[in-house]
Design a protein around this motif. Structure first.
Motif, PDB file in Angstrom:
ATOM      1  N   ALA A 125      13.778  28.098 -35.537  1.00  0.00           N
ATOM      2  CA  ALA A 125      13.672  26.641 -35.542  1.00  0.00           C
ATOM      3  C   ALA A 125      14.392  26.029 -34.348  1.00  0.00           C
ATOM      4  O   ALA A 125      13.864  25.133 -33.678  1.00  0.00           O
ATOM      5  N   LEU A 126      15.594  26.514 -34.046  1.00  0.00           N
ATOM      6  CA  LEU A 126      16.340  25.985 -32.901  1.00  0.00           C
ATOM      7  C   LEU A 126      15.622  26.294 -31.588  1.00  0.00           C
ATOM      8  O   LEU A 126      15.654  25.484 -30.654  1.00  0.00           O
ATOM      9  N   GLY A 127      14.982  27.445 -31.504  1.00  0.00           N
ATOM     10  CA  GLY A 127      14.231  27.775 -30.297  1.00  0.00           C
ATOM     11  C   GLY A 127      13.083  26.813 -30.059  1.00  0.00           C
ATOM     12  O   GLY A 127      12.846  26.369 -28.926  1.00  0.00           O
ATOM     13  N   VAL A 128      12.370  26.461 -31.128  1.00  0.00           N
ATOM     14  CA  VAL A 128      11.272  25.496 -31.010  1.00  0.00           C
ATOM     15  C   VAL A 128      11.805  24.127 -30.600  1.00  0.00           C
ATOM     16  O   VAL A 128      11.242  23.459 -29.713  1.00  0.00           O
ATOM     17  N   LEU A 129      12.898  23.698 -31.220  1.00  0.00           N
ATOM     18  CA  LEU A 129      13.471  22.390 -30.885  1.00  0.00           C
ATOM     19  C   LEU A 129      14.007  22.382 -29.453  1.00  0.00           C
ATOM     20  O   LEU A 129      13.905  21.365 -28.761  1.00  0.00           O
ATOM     21  N   GLN A 130      14.557  23.504 -29.012  1.00  0.00           N
ATOM     22  CA  GLN A 130      15.048  23.591 -27.628  1.00  0.00           C
ATOM     23  C   GLN A 130      13.896  23.424 -26.635  1.00  0.00           C
ATOM     24  O   GLN A 130      14.013  22.707 -25.634  1.00  0.00           O
ATOM     25  N   ARG A 131      12.771  24.063 -26.917  1.00  0.00           N
ATOM     26  CA  ARG A 131      11.631  23.955 -26.006  1.00  0.00           C
ATOM     27  C   ARG A 131      10.991  22.572 -26.070  1.00  0.00           C
ATOM     28  O   ARG A 131      10.482  22.066 -25.060  1.00  0.00           O
ATOM     29  N   LEU A 132      11.030  21.945 -27.243  1.00  0.00           N
ATOM     30  CA  LEU A 132      10.518  20.575 -27.350  1.00  0.00           C
ATOM     31  C   LEU A 132      11.416  19.621 -26.567  1.00  0.00           C
ATOM     32  O   LEU A 132      10.921  18.722 -25.871  1.00  0.00           O
ATOM     33  N   GLU A 133      12.733  19.807 -26.645  1.00  0.00           N
ATOM     34  CA  GLU A 133      13.656  19.004 -25.835  1.00  0.00           C
ATOM     35  C   GLU A 133      13.340  19.176 -24.342  1.00  0.00           C
ATOM     36  O   GLU A 133      13.373  18.209 -23.574  1.00  0.00           O
ATOM     37  N   ALA A 134      13.030  20.402 -23.947  1.00  0.00           N
ATOM     38  CA  ALA A 134      12.810  20.708 -22.534  1.00  0.00           C
ATOM     39  C   ALA A 134      11.469  20.224 -22.012  1.00  0.00           C
ATOM     40  O   ALA A 134      11.185  20.370 -20.817  1.00  0.00           O
ATOM     41  N   SER A 135      10.630  19.658 -22.879  1.00  0.00           N
ATOM     42  CA  SER A 135       9.290  19.223 -22.456  1.00  0.00           C
ATOM     43  C   SER A 135       9.282  17.817 -21.873  1.00  0.00           C
ATOM     44  O   SER A 135       8.213  17.284 -21.566  1.00  0.00           O
TER      45      SER A 135
ATOM     46  N   ARG B  11       3.700   7.703 -28.943  1.00  0.00           N
ATOM     47  CA  ARG B  11       3.870   9.162 -28.968  1.00  0.00           C
ATOM     48  C   ARG B  11       5.342   9.547 -28.885  1.00  0.00           C
ATOM     49  O   ARG B  11       5.827  10.371 -29.662  1.00  0.00           O
ATOM     50  N   LEU B  12       6.072   8.943 -27.947  1.00  0.00           N
ATOM     51  CA  LEU B  12       7.468   9.319 -27.765  1.00  0.00           C
ATOM     52  C   LEU B  12       8.364   8.773 -28.871  1.00  0.00           C
ATOM     53  O   LEU B  12       9.394   9.379 -29.191  1.00  0.00           O
ATOM     54  N   ALA B  13       7.990   7.648 -29.462  1.00  0.00           N
ATOM     55  CA  ALA B  13       8.756   7.148 -30.614  1.00  0.00           C
ATOM     56  C   ALA B  13       8.715   8.174 -31.743  1.00  0.00           C
ATOM     57  O   ALA B  13       9.741   8.471 -32.382  1.00  0.00           O
ATOM     58  N   ILE B  14       7.534   8.738 -31.984  1.00  0.00           N
ATOM     59  CA  ILE B  14       7.383   9.739 -33.039  1.00  0.00           C
ATOM     60  C   ILE B  14       8.086  11.036 -32.654  1.00  0.00           C
ATOM     61  O   ILE B  14       8.774  11.662 -33.471  1.00  0.00           O
ATOM     62  N   GLN B  15       7.939  11.446 -31.405  1.00  0.00           N
ATOM     63  CA  GLN B  15       8.560  12.697 -30.964  1.00  0.00           C
ATOM     64  C   GLN B  15      10.084  12.628 -31.064  1.00  0.00           C
ATOM     65  O   GLN B  15      10.731  13.552 -31.564  1.00  0.00           O
ATOM     66  N   GLU B  16      10.665  11.530 -30.587  1.00  0.00           N
ATOM     67  CA  GLU B  16      12.120  11.386 -30.622  1.00  0.00           C
ATOM     68  C   GLU B  16      12.636  11.329 -32.057  1.00  0.00           C
ATOM     69  O   GLU B  16      13.634  11.979 -32.397  1.00  0.00           O
ATOM     70  N   ALA B  17      11.987  10.545 -32.904  1.00  0.00           N
ATOM     71  CA  ALA B  17      12.427  10.435 -34.294  1.00  0.00           C
ATOM     72  C   ALA B  17      12.281  11.775 -35.019  1.00  0.00           C
ATOM     73  O   ALA B  17      13.147  12.156 -35.814  1.00  0.00           O
ATOM     74  N   SER B  18      11.197  12.498 -34.742  1.00  0.00           N
ATOM     75  CA  SER B  18      10.973  13.800 -35.377  1.00  0.00           C
ATOM     76  C   SER B  18      12.021  14.812 -34.919  1.00  0.00           C
ATOM     77  O   SER B  18      12.520  15.616 -35.722  1.00  0.00           O
ATOM     78  N   LEU B  19      12.349  14.794 -33.639  1.00  0.00           N
ATOM     79  CA  LEU B  19      13.386  15.689 -33.123  1.00  0.00           C
ATOM     80  C   LEU B  19      14.717  15.425 -33.816  1.00  0.00           C
ATOM     81  O   LEU B  19      15.428  16.355 -34.201  1.00  0.00           O
ATOM     82  N   GLN B  20      15.056  14.158 -33.970  1.00  0.00           N
ATOM     83  CA  GLN B  20      16.329  13.827 -34.601  1.00  0.00           C
ATOM     84  C   GLN B  20      16.352  14.285 -36.054  1.00  0.00           C
ATOM     85  O   GLN B  20      17.345  14.861 -36.521  1.00  0.00           O
TER      86      GLN B  20
ATOM     87  N   ARG C  83      19.567  22.168 -22.666  1.00  0.00           N
ATOM     88  CA  ARG C  83      20.510  23.169 -22.150  1.00  0.00           C
ATOM     89  C   ARG C  83      21.569  23.503 -23.194  1.00  0.00           C
ATOM     90  O   ARG C  83      21.963  24.669 -23.341  1.00  0.00           O
ATOM     91  N   ALA C  84      22.050  22.507 -23.938  1.00  0.00           N
ATOM     92  CA  ALA C  84      23.058  22.762 -24.967  1.00  0.00           C
ATOM     93  C   ALA C  84      22.509  23.678 -26.061  1.00  0.00           C
ATOM     94  O   ALA C  84      23.188  24.608 -26.517  1.00  0.00           O
ATOM     95  N   LEU C  85      21.272  23.420 -26.489  1.00  0.00           N
ATOM     96  CA  LEU C  85      20.669  24.282 -27.504  1.00  0.00           C
ATOM     97  C   LEU C  85      20.433  25.686 -26.964  1.00  0.00           C
ATOM     98  O   LEU C  85      20.609  26.681 -27.684  1.00  0.00           O
TER      99      LEU C  85
END
Length: 313
Positions: free
Chosen positions: A78-88, A188-197, A123-125
């Protein structure tokens, strides 16, 4: 009146009209603010303060993480997926800045700092996962980014489309929507940011020690981005039917959970971990519904969340 004529006449020069003079001549001849111009969106979010605060690397105590119990395999996934989503973030920005969205000064000013924030959050993740040295090297998110995306023919074609075709065709179709395109990008980014959080907070509850601190800090760093993109999206889709329709079209193309438009091979497994608790499943769906409920037409669910159990199931 020129300086020479002033000296000859002995009269003081005429004072220039103050900036922002609302005389009819200036309005008609210089400002061009008529009904053909879409008003600039100015929400209550303080973009100046956001850009002035600066951003920096998030420290990770690798020794403390190495000394703690190993992260469970499903949490690493799960953290790997979130790390790559952050990096996108850079790929997401490329899709926006090749369109009319680039003419929105407040948006481009925000994105300049937001991209750096997302870089350090990713990078932190990554540092957290790499510090978990007992895990196999192949599981590290920075080892080979391509291994985390499906190599099935359909997904290979999708990657070619995103990398080579979209940068050429994107500006063409978005030119038809013109000044309404930013509404779709902000949605799109409103949903992406809220989902990431939401996802980061869900994973954080399964961590302890330094890992908990790092993931919690990254989740908190999304607060301002959620506020900015949500305010921008809501203001735009509520002020015109056309902007709402364009936002629906953009959200219909793919899921905001597909960072940069690329489907992560481990996304389904990560969503299962993140949505294991009914509260987190509800929060993930709410992160999307906050925007989609404002759009015309029937409900627009996220295809990446369709396998999550509904309340009561």
């Amino acid at each position: 009146m020129t300086l020479g004529s002033t000296l000859r006449s002995g009269r003081p020069p005429q004072e220039a009209a103050p900036f922002g003079d609302s005389s009819p001549e200036i309005r008609a001849g210089h400002l061009h603010l008529d009904a053909s111009i879409v008003p600039v969106v100015r929400t209550g979010f303080d973009v100046d303060a956001f850009t002035r605060r600066g951003t920096e690397r998030l420290p990770v105590d690798a020794a403390a993480i190495a000394a703690a119990p190993a992260l469970p395999a499903e949490v690493r996934t799960a953290l790997g997926v979130l790390q790559r989503l952050e990096a996108s973030a850079l790929a997401e920005s490329r899709a926006m800045l090749a369109t009319a969205t680039a003419r929105e000064a407040r948006i481009t000013a925000f994105l300049a700092t937001w991209m750096v924030d997302r870089f350090w959050q990713a990078r932190a993740l990554r540092d957290l996962l790499e510090a978990d040295v007992r895990a196999p090297a192949s599981g590290r998110p920075g080892a080979d980014p391509e291994e985390h995306h499906s190599r099935r023919p359909l997904h290979v074609l999708r990657r070619i489309h995103v990398d080579r075709v979209q940068p050429l065709l994107g500006p063409l179709w978005t030119a038809l929507a013109a000044e309404e395109v930013p509404a779709g990008h902000m949605a799109r980014l409103a949903i992406q940011e809220a989902s990431l959080q939401v996802a980061l907070r869900a994973v954080a509850r399964r961590l302890g020690g330094e890992a908990l601190r790092v993931v919690t800090t990254v989740a908190e760093r999304h607060e301002e981005s959620v506020a900015f993109f949500t305010a921008e999206a809501r203001t735009r889709v509520l002020r015109s039917r056309r902007e709402a329709a364009v936002a629906r079209l953009v959200l219909s193309l793919d899921s905001p959970l597909d960072g940069g438009g690329i489907v992560d091979r481990d996304l389904a497994a990560a969503v299962a971990v993140i949505g294991a608790d009914v509260r987190d499943r509800a929060a993930l769906r709410t992160a999307r519904r906050e925007i989609t409920r404002l759009l015309p037409g029937p409900d627009l669910p996220d295809p990446r969340l369709r396998d999550l159990p509904r309340p009561g199931e």
